[in-house]
Design a protein around this motif. Structure first.
Motif, PDB file in Angstrom:
ATOM      1  N   LEU A 286       0.189 -18.555-102.330  1.00  0.00           N
ATOM      2  CA  LEU A 286      -1.166 -18.825-101.846  1.00  0.00           C
ATOM      3  C   LEU A 286      -1.186 -19.041-100.335  1.00  0.00           C
ATOM      4  N   LYS A 287      -0.116 -19.609 -99.800  1.00  0.00           N
ATOM      5  CA  LYS A 287      -0.022 -19.742 -98.333  1.00  0.00           C
ATOM      6  C   LYS A 287       0.071 -18.363 -97.694  1.00  0.00           C
ATOM      7  N   ASP A 295      -6.005 -11.176-102.228  1.00  0.00           N
ATOM      8  CA  ASP A 295      -6.875 -11.708-103.281  1.00  0.00           C
ATOM      9  C   ASP A 295      -6.156 -12.867-103.982  1.00  0.00           C
ATOM     10  N   LYS A 296      -6.651 -14.079-103.782  1.00  0.00           N
ATOM     11  CA  LYS A 296      -5.954 -15.253-104.297  1.00  0.00           C
ATOM     12  C   LYS A 296      -5.994 -15.342-105.825  1.00  0.00           C
ATOM     13  N   GLU A 297      -7.038 -14.801-106.426  1.00  0.00           N
ATOM     14  CA  GLU A 297      -7.119 -14.805-107.880  1.00  0.00           C
ATOM     15  C   GLU A 297      -5.981 -13.969-108.465  1.00  0.00           C
ATOM     16  N   ASP A 370       7.519 -11.515-102.019  1.00  0.00           N
ATOM     17  CA  ASP A 370       8.128 -12.234-100.888  1.00  0.00           C
ATOM     18  C   ASP A 370       8.279 -13.720-101.193  1.00  0.00           C
ATOM     19  N   ALA A 371       7.254 -14.310-101.799  1.00  0.00           N
ATOM     20  CA  ALA A 371       7.336 -15.740-102.129  1.00  0.00           C
ATOM     21  C   ALA A 371       8.447 -15.998-103.148  1.00  0.00           C
ATOM     22  N   LEU A 436       8.338  -7.881 -97.435  1.00  0.00           N
ATOM     23  CA  LEU A 436       7.338  -6.824 -97.289  1.00  0.00           C
ATOM     24  C   LEU A 436       6.128  -7.230 -96.451  1.00  0.00           C
ATOM     25  N   THR A 437       5.977  -8.522 -96.200  1.00  0.00           N
ATOM     26  CA  THR A 437       4.832  -9.007 -95.416  1.00  0.00           C
ATOM     27  C   THR A 437       5.329  -9.767 -94.193  1.00  0.00           C
ATOM     28  N   ASP A 438       4.472  -9.882 -93.207  1.00  0.00           N
ATOM     29  CA  ASP A 438       4.842 -10.649 -92.010  1.00  0.00           C
ATOM     30  C   ASP A 438       5.111 -12.109 -92.372  1.00  0.00           C
ATOM     31  N   SER A 439       4.321 -12.641 -93.294  1.00  0.00           N
ATOM     32  CA  SER A 439       4.507 -14.035 -93.713  1.00  0.00           C
ATOM     33  C   SER A 439       5.870 -14.224 -94.356  1.00  0.00           C
TER      34      SER A 439
END
Length: 476
Positions: A286-287, A295-297, A370-371, A436-439
């Motif tokens: 979620l972060k 899309d958080k859902e 990623d998370a 895969l993401t910048d985060s």
């Protein structure tokens, strides 16, 4: 339980909170005068969020995470005079994990949400209700409120932020609201409005049902014949409800139900894939979703279900068919289109999948991937590797067994690593380069270094010079 004007509750299921008593909107249908409050600015009474919070905490009100927080029944809670207090209350209850309902006739600006957005833990924790009972006669019936053209920008804003936003047509005004049905349908289509509440007028005419935000028996639901027609017509183009609480239940319920089902499924796991891991992946996902505008859902569901059919726990057949994930979503009434998106992402998440050349294609899948990989790094990653080795009867470190250097999907899925340290080399130290993401890339850097530093300390304390050299070469 409590009734002091600013706060009202009969039990701990729902509490109504007002940052002001009175409203400056001057709506012709306003019920505040019947409750002893004003709808004019000169009699406006505002209370600080700090005082409300102190009252709640000092009186030890029985409010838990399942208590629904409803802001604004005796006020417009996004006026210039009380907006900051409302924001403070939203932040307070988001941190506590409560679901929050906010109703407004004002336009909310994105920069006003800067401190709110990072605190939202799940899709539907904050739901915005945009009030409108007339479009064509707004200027005369809702004199001192934000014009419809500006007010309805809330739909575009909150849709872009992936926060549920509801058209709140309450109260239906006889022979007025119904005349704008075509206009409402137009806006529903234009802004892709998914949920509409069509509600009755509150009057002093005694009926079977009194309002839910007061025990004074001064206001009652007073239905008129136009309501059923409006509900029937709008139901052809969107979801229509008679109570705002029904919408809140919808958004709060199925995510929580999925979470509870996953907890039952994985709570007994002690291999590093239990519900504590799921919770960490959900929080981090979620972060990342906030930063990546995902899309958080969808992210919430992928994160909750990504290990529900892990082949290491449930076998290859479950992993291929996603048996548990599909069953849980079916049982929790998750929309079929959403299920497809979730299953597509899960089927491409995992280190073994990456070894086979599979990779999430959607942003939401990438965020959770990623998370999930970040949770295999850092201090928790080391603890999870140890737990999995112990579960499978393997040592944490054996100086005489070195890692497999030509690791592939077949070797990885065939057996457990010979030790936790071998697993760290065979998988964990490779994860930083799979983000895969910048985060994910940013978060993984520090967590990767924690693992590297740990290995250097471990090998030095074990006088394992060969392993120190091996690590040096590996990292080059």
């Amino acid at each position: 339980m409590i009734d002091n004007g600013y706060l009202f509750a009969n039990d701990n299921k729902r509490i109504f909170i007002n940052t002001s008593l009175g409203c400056a909107g001057q709506c012709s249908y306003c019920y505040l005068s019947k409750m002893g409050y004003s709808n004019r600015l000169e009699n406006y009474r505002t209370i600080s969020a700090k005082r409300i919070i102190e009252f709640i905490e000092n009186n030890k009100l029985d409010i838990n995470q399942k208590t629904l927080i409803t802001l604004g029944c005796y006020s417009e809670c996004w006026d210039e005079y009380n907006k900051n207090e409302t924001i403070s209350l939203i932040k307070y209850f988001l941190k506590r994990g409560n679901q929050i309902q906010l109703s407004t006739k004002k336009q909310i600006m994105k920069d006003e949400l800067d401190e709110i957005l990072p605190l939202i833990k799940y899709f539907g924790q904050l739901v915005i209700f945009v009030s409108s009972v007339t479009i064509s006669k707004h200027d005369t019936i809702e004199k001192n409120t934000t014009p419809i053209s500006e007010r309805f920008q809330n739909f575009a804003l909150f849709n872009s932020l992936n926060i549920p936003v509801v058209l709140y047509m309450k109260p239906v005004l006889k022979d007025i609201t119904i005349n704008d049905l075509k206009l409402y349908k137009k806006y529903i289509e234009q802004y892709k409005i998914k949920d509409v509440v069509v509600g009755s007028m509150f009057t002093s005419n005694i009926s079977e049902e009194t309002v839910h935000f007061s025990n004074k028996n001064k206001l009652f639901y007073t239905k008129n014949s136009d309501e059923d027609i409006i509900i029937s017509e709008l139901s052809k183009v969107t979801n229509v409800y008679k109570r705002s609480s029904e919408v809140m239940y919808k958004y709060n319920n199925y995510i929580e139900k999925v979470k509870n089902e996953v907890a039952k499924l994985l709570n007994e796991d002690n291999s590093g894939h239990g519900f504590d891991h799921i919770n960490r992946v959900l929080d981090l996902s979620l972060k990342f979703a906030e930063k990546e505008n995902a899309d958080k859902e969808i992210v919430s569901l992928i994160a909750l279900l990504h290990d529900a059919d892990d082949y290491k726990l449930f076998g290859i057949k479950n992993a291929e068919n996603l048996t548990n994930a599909k069953k849980i979503m079916d049982n929790c009434n998750v929309d079929k289109n959403i299920q497809e998106k979730v299953c597509l992402a899960i089927s491409n998440i995992g280190y073994s999948k990456r070894l086979k050349g599979c990779c999430p294609t959607t942003l939401e899948g990438k965020v959770v991937s990623d998370a999930d990989m970040c949770d295999a790094l850092g201090a928790n990653g080391i603890l999870r590797a140890y737990a999995y080795s112990i579960k499978n009867g393997k040592p944490f470190f054996d100086k005489n067994i070195f890692p497999i250097e030509d690791m592939n999907a077949e070797k990885y899925t065939r057996k457990c690593a010979d030790s936790s340290v071998c697993h760290i080399f065979e998988k964990i130290l490779k994860l930083k380069n799979l983000m895969l993401t910048d985060s994910g890339k940013e978060e993984s850097k520090n967590r990767h270094q924690i693992v590297v530093d740990f290995l250097y300390h471990l090998f030095a304390e074990e006088n394992a010079s060969e392993w120190l050299k091996y690590l040096d070469v590996y990292l080059k």
